[in-house]
Design an enzyme around this catalytic site. Structure first.
Site, PDB file in Angstrom:
ATOM      1  N   LYS A 138      42.216  53.257   1.621  1.00 58.27           N
ATOM      2  CA  LYS A 138      43.117  52.450   0.788  1.00 58.27           C
ATOM      3  C   LYS A 138      44.466  53.149   0.639  1.00 58.27           C
ATOM      4  O   LYS A 138      44.541  54.293   0.175  1.00 58.27           O
ATOM      5  CB  LYS A 138      42.466  52.248  -0.579  1.00 58.27           C
ATOM      6  CG  LYS A 138      43.128  51.245  -1.491  1.00 58.27           C
ATOM      7  CD  LYS A 138      42.251  51.081  -2.761  1.00 58.27           C
ATOM      8  CE  LYS A 138      42.641  49.929  -3.632  1.00 58.27           C
ATOM      9  NZ  LYS A 138      41.647  49.737  -4.732  1.00 58.27           N
ATOM     10  N   GLU A 181      34.678  45.344  -1.536  1.00 54.32           N
ATOM     11  CA  GLU A 181      35.150  46.672  -1.913  1.00 54.32           C
ATOM     12  C   GLU A 181      34.068  47.361  -2.759  1.00 54.32           C
ATOM     13  O   GLU A 181      33.435  46.721  -3.593  1.00 54.32           O
ATOM     14  CB  GLU A 181      36.442  46.546  -2.744  1.00 54.32           C
ATOM     15  CG  GLU A 181      37.059  47.904  -3.110  1.00 54.32           C
ATOM     16  CD  GLU A 181      38.284  47.802  -4.022  1.00 54.32           C
ATOM     17  OE1 GLU A 181      38.403  46.773  -4.727  1.00 54.32           O
ATOM     18  OE2 GLU A 181      39.104  48.728  -4.027  1.00 54.32           O
ATOM     19  N   CYS A 225      41.854  45.699  -1.378  1.00 54.56           N
ATOM     20  CA  CYS A 225      42.202  45.255  -2.726  1.00 54.56           C
ATOM     21  C   CYS A 225      43.700  45.381  -3.055  1.00 54.56           C
ATOM     22  O   CYS A 225      44.474  44.538  -2.636  1.00 54.56           O
ATOM     23  CB  CYS A 225      41.348  46.007  -3.750  1.00 54.56           C
ATOM     24  SG  CYS A 225      41.270  45.139  -5.356  1.00 54.56           S
TER      25      CYS A 225
END
Lengths: 387, 387
Positions: free
Chosen positions: B219, B145, B260
């Protein structure tokens, strides 16, 4: 909403006597002022002295920063990630006064029992363990899966009891009821083979401190697995699966029940969390293959993902038996942290549960407000249909 | 069904060029006959020599016993536990011939990169790592990331690139595209800050072996957490959340992407599994608080619960930076077992993925057929709406 839960739970037993104790000082409040539980060192410190001021059980946690944008979050419809929408966490009825502060904590006892083919001995043995756990401070006692009988398809029909008939037809649950009443504790009674008509179930009974049966959970997901050369077991050969999730309000909080293989189905734990559970109890007998692979992993995952307590209780290991249990009964906190565990020998774990941590962890990581109800939704079919 | 998935994925980028390779012998089939991966000793033995006969990718696994009752299972409507119903696992396009047998395996490279404030250096450095991973046999490379920029709200606007404009407007993805094309590998390009109009995203690009952008994942769940005294970060201060799950068919299987904090939401992994994913890739930068608490736990849980591979890739740890990453990039197998991992220093992990294990584990534990669609249902909103 509460009515919805009650009606669902009620369907599992005619004998249910649900009640919800209001948050009062518990009987042992001033008798037993113990230090607060210590978390593993890598965990963030718990601000113990301000528990009573920072906990908000209205379901509206406060995010401690001005940077968070509730407008943005609401456009993602987090409340729609569960259908019906998740209930707020109820106020736990367990409190303990220590000096000027009121804590939401109590002790749980996990009785990792040895189990033999002698049913009478198993019942007497379980009773002794429950008594010892209560003597050591447990207000809630959890027993293992199938604690009155060997775990085998051959044994289930022989050891099965008619729980609804009660009395002599079910000496195992009669003992649990009496023990709960005399000791004034809540018992999540592991599980025993239950006979109901021409069907057999793997059934967990929950008794309140008044000795009354509060809930009966019949294992929903039967243990049918096949790992060649390691473990093959087909529970559906003899047992029938239950038809309902089971969540119950007790003197020690709202508890969701699963039995062993039920632990593998994350949806059940998600449903219980959305119904406002503080704690999930899983009597279970993982084996020497699935135990090291998945036992701790799954209970830690259920606790961390759903931000609640998870307690498991296994029989002690007997290498001479047909089915060798893994043991390792465990209590996991709402950050997925193992708070207490053991190896495979017979033992009683006494450990502290502090429900204020549930709310604290949900404030730390506000997952409930961050879910994407615009992208996914978990439907609790029975709760939805009951509305 | 397949059209539904393609249409969903296509909405994430104008540049998508989805294709699905049929199962043919891979280019390295006879060049690179390596021994099969070894599982940890507590895992059941993998019957390697009969992989080619026992794998069934039609979605109809065979249960190896006559005791199992499909009638009973069907009354619980397992197919309704996902809406729309779960897709069968597609035939993976990755195969390798060793003597007379054909194996469904390939190597993945996880590049745990050091990241500095020097963007040019970061890009050149990432390129070198990708080249090394490919040289060591990786057909799929995963980056961390935010690998081209420090991880901070101050840096995101400065380092952000216009990925859709491409070329000089996005030197980071231009490098990824060229590397994928020249090395003839698939790259799941970690994530970089993306600028699109007046918005910023945390975005992962997937490039095929032809260098074309196959998918772009923004994300979905922003990292807004507050653990006082430990870690407080409000990604939504600068970033906007993506609007779609992202799953993509590549030369190395069907891959679901999360970044994440997306890993914390079990629903996303469940959706990907129901869309037929073989592998989930999570570039992620957990920190020194959430790393030891949850990094391994969550990826193992996603793998075990969904019975597929999970790969994660973190930046290497830099204790001088404002946000200190946990490291520990990891590959997890479909039993939730850690197959390869590392500490926090910069490194490249090369590890083997064998998709035949996905089907094998789903035969061992047929969770898909045991779910209780009569009690719970996970709805994939976009897939449902696209039907």
């Amino acid at each position: 909403m509460k009515a919805a839960i009650s009606s669902l739970t009620t369907t599992t037993s005619k004998n249910l006597n649900l009640h919800y104790s209001s948050a009062t000082l518990s009987r042992s409040a001033l008798l037993n002022p113990k230090p607060l539980s210590r978390s593993p060192s890598f965990l963030p410190p718990i601000p113990t002295k301000i528990h009573h001021t920072r906990i908000d059980f209205s379901g509206k946690s406060h995010f401690h920063t001005n940077n968070f944008s509730p407008v943005m979050a609401s456009s993602y419809k987090p409340e729609q990630a569960r259908a019906p929408p998740a209930l707020p966490l109820p106020a736990p009825p367990v409190t303990k006064a220590i000096y000027f502060y009121v804590y939401i904590l109590f002790e749980i006892g996990l009785c990792q029992l040895s189990v033999t083919p002698d049913k009478e001995r198993n019942i007497a043995h379980a009773r002794k363990a429950i008594e010892e756990a209560a003597q050591r401070g447990a207000q809630l006692v959890l027993l293992p899966e199938i604690w009155n009988s060997p775990y085998s398809n051959d044994s289930f029909p022989i050891y099965a009891e008619d729980i609804d008939a009660g009395g002599d037809a079910s000496p195992s649950t009669a003992m649990l009821s009496e023990a709960a009443r005399l000791l004034k504790i809540t018992i999540v009674g592991g599980s025993i083979p239950e006979r109901s008509g021409d069907k057999l179930y793997n059934t967990c009974c929950v008794f309140g401190a008044d000795g009354k049966l509060k809930a009966k959970h019949r294992k929903i997901h039967l243990f049918d697995i096949d790992i060649p050369g390691k473990i093959t077991f087909i529970e559906s050969k003899t047992l029938t699966a239950g038809q309902s999730p089971t969540i119950v309000d007790t003197d020690v909080g709202r508890i969701g029940i699963g039995i062993c293989y039920d632990l593998r189905f994350q949806e059940l734990a998600m449903i219980y969390a959305a119904r406002g559970a503080h704690l999930l109890c899983y009597p279970g007998a993982f084996n020497m293959t699935t135990g090291p692979l998945h036992w701790e992993l799954l209970q830690r995952a259920r606790a961390a993902d759903n931000q609640l307590y998870v307690a498991t209780c296994s029989p002690a290991r007997d290498t001479e038996s047909g089915y060798v249990a893994w043991g390792h009964s465990t209590l996991v906190g709402p950050f997925g942290e193992v708070l207490a565990t053991t190896e495979h020998e017979e033992t009683i774990i006494i450990a502290e549960i502090d429900y204020s941590l549930v709310e604290l962890r949900r404030t730390n990581l506000p997952l409930q407000k961050q879910r994407r109800g615009d992208l996914y939704q978990l439907v609790d079919v029975q709760r939805l249909n009951s509305e």
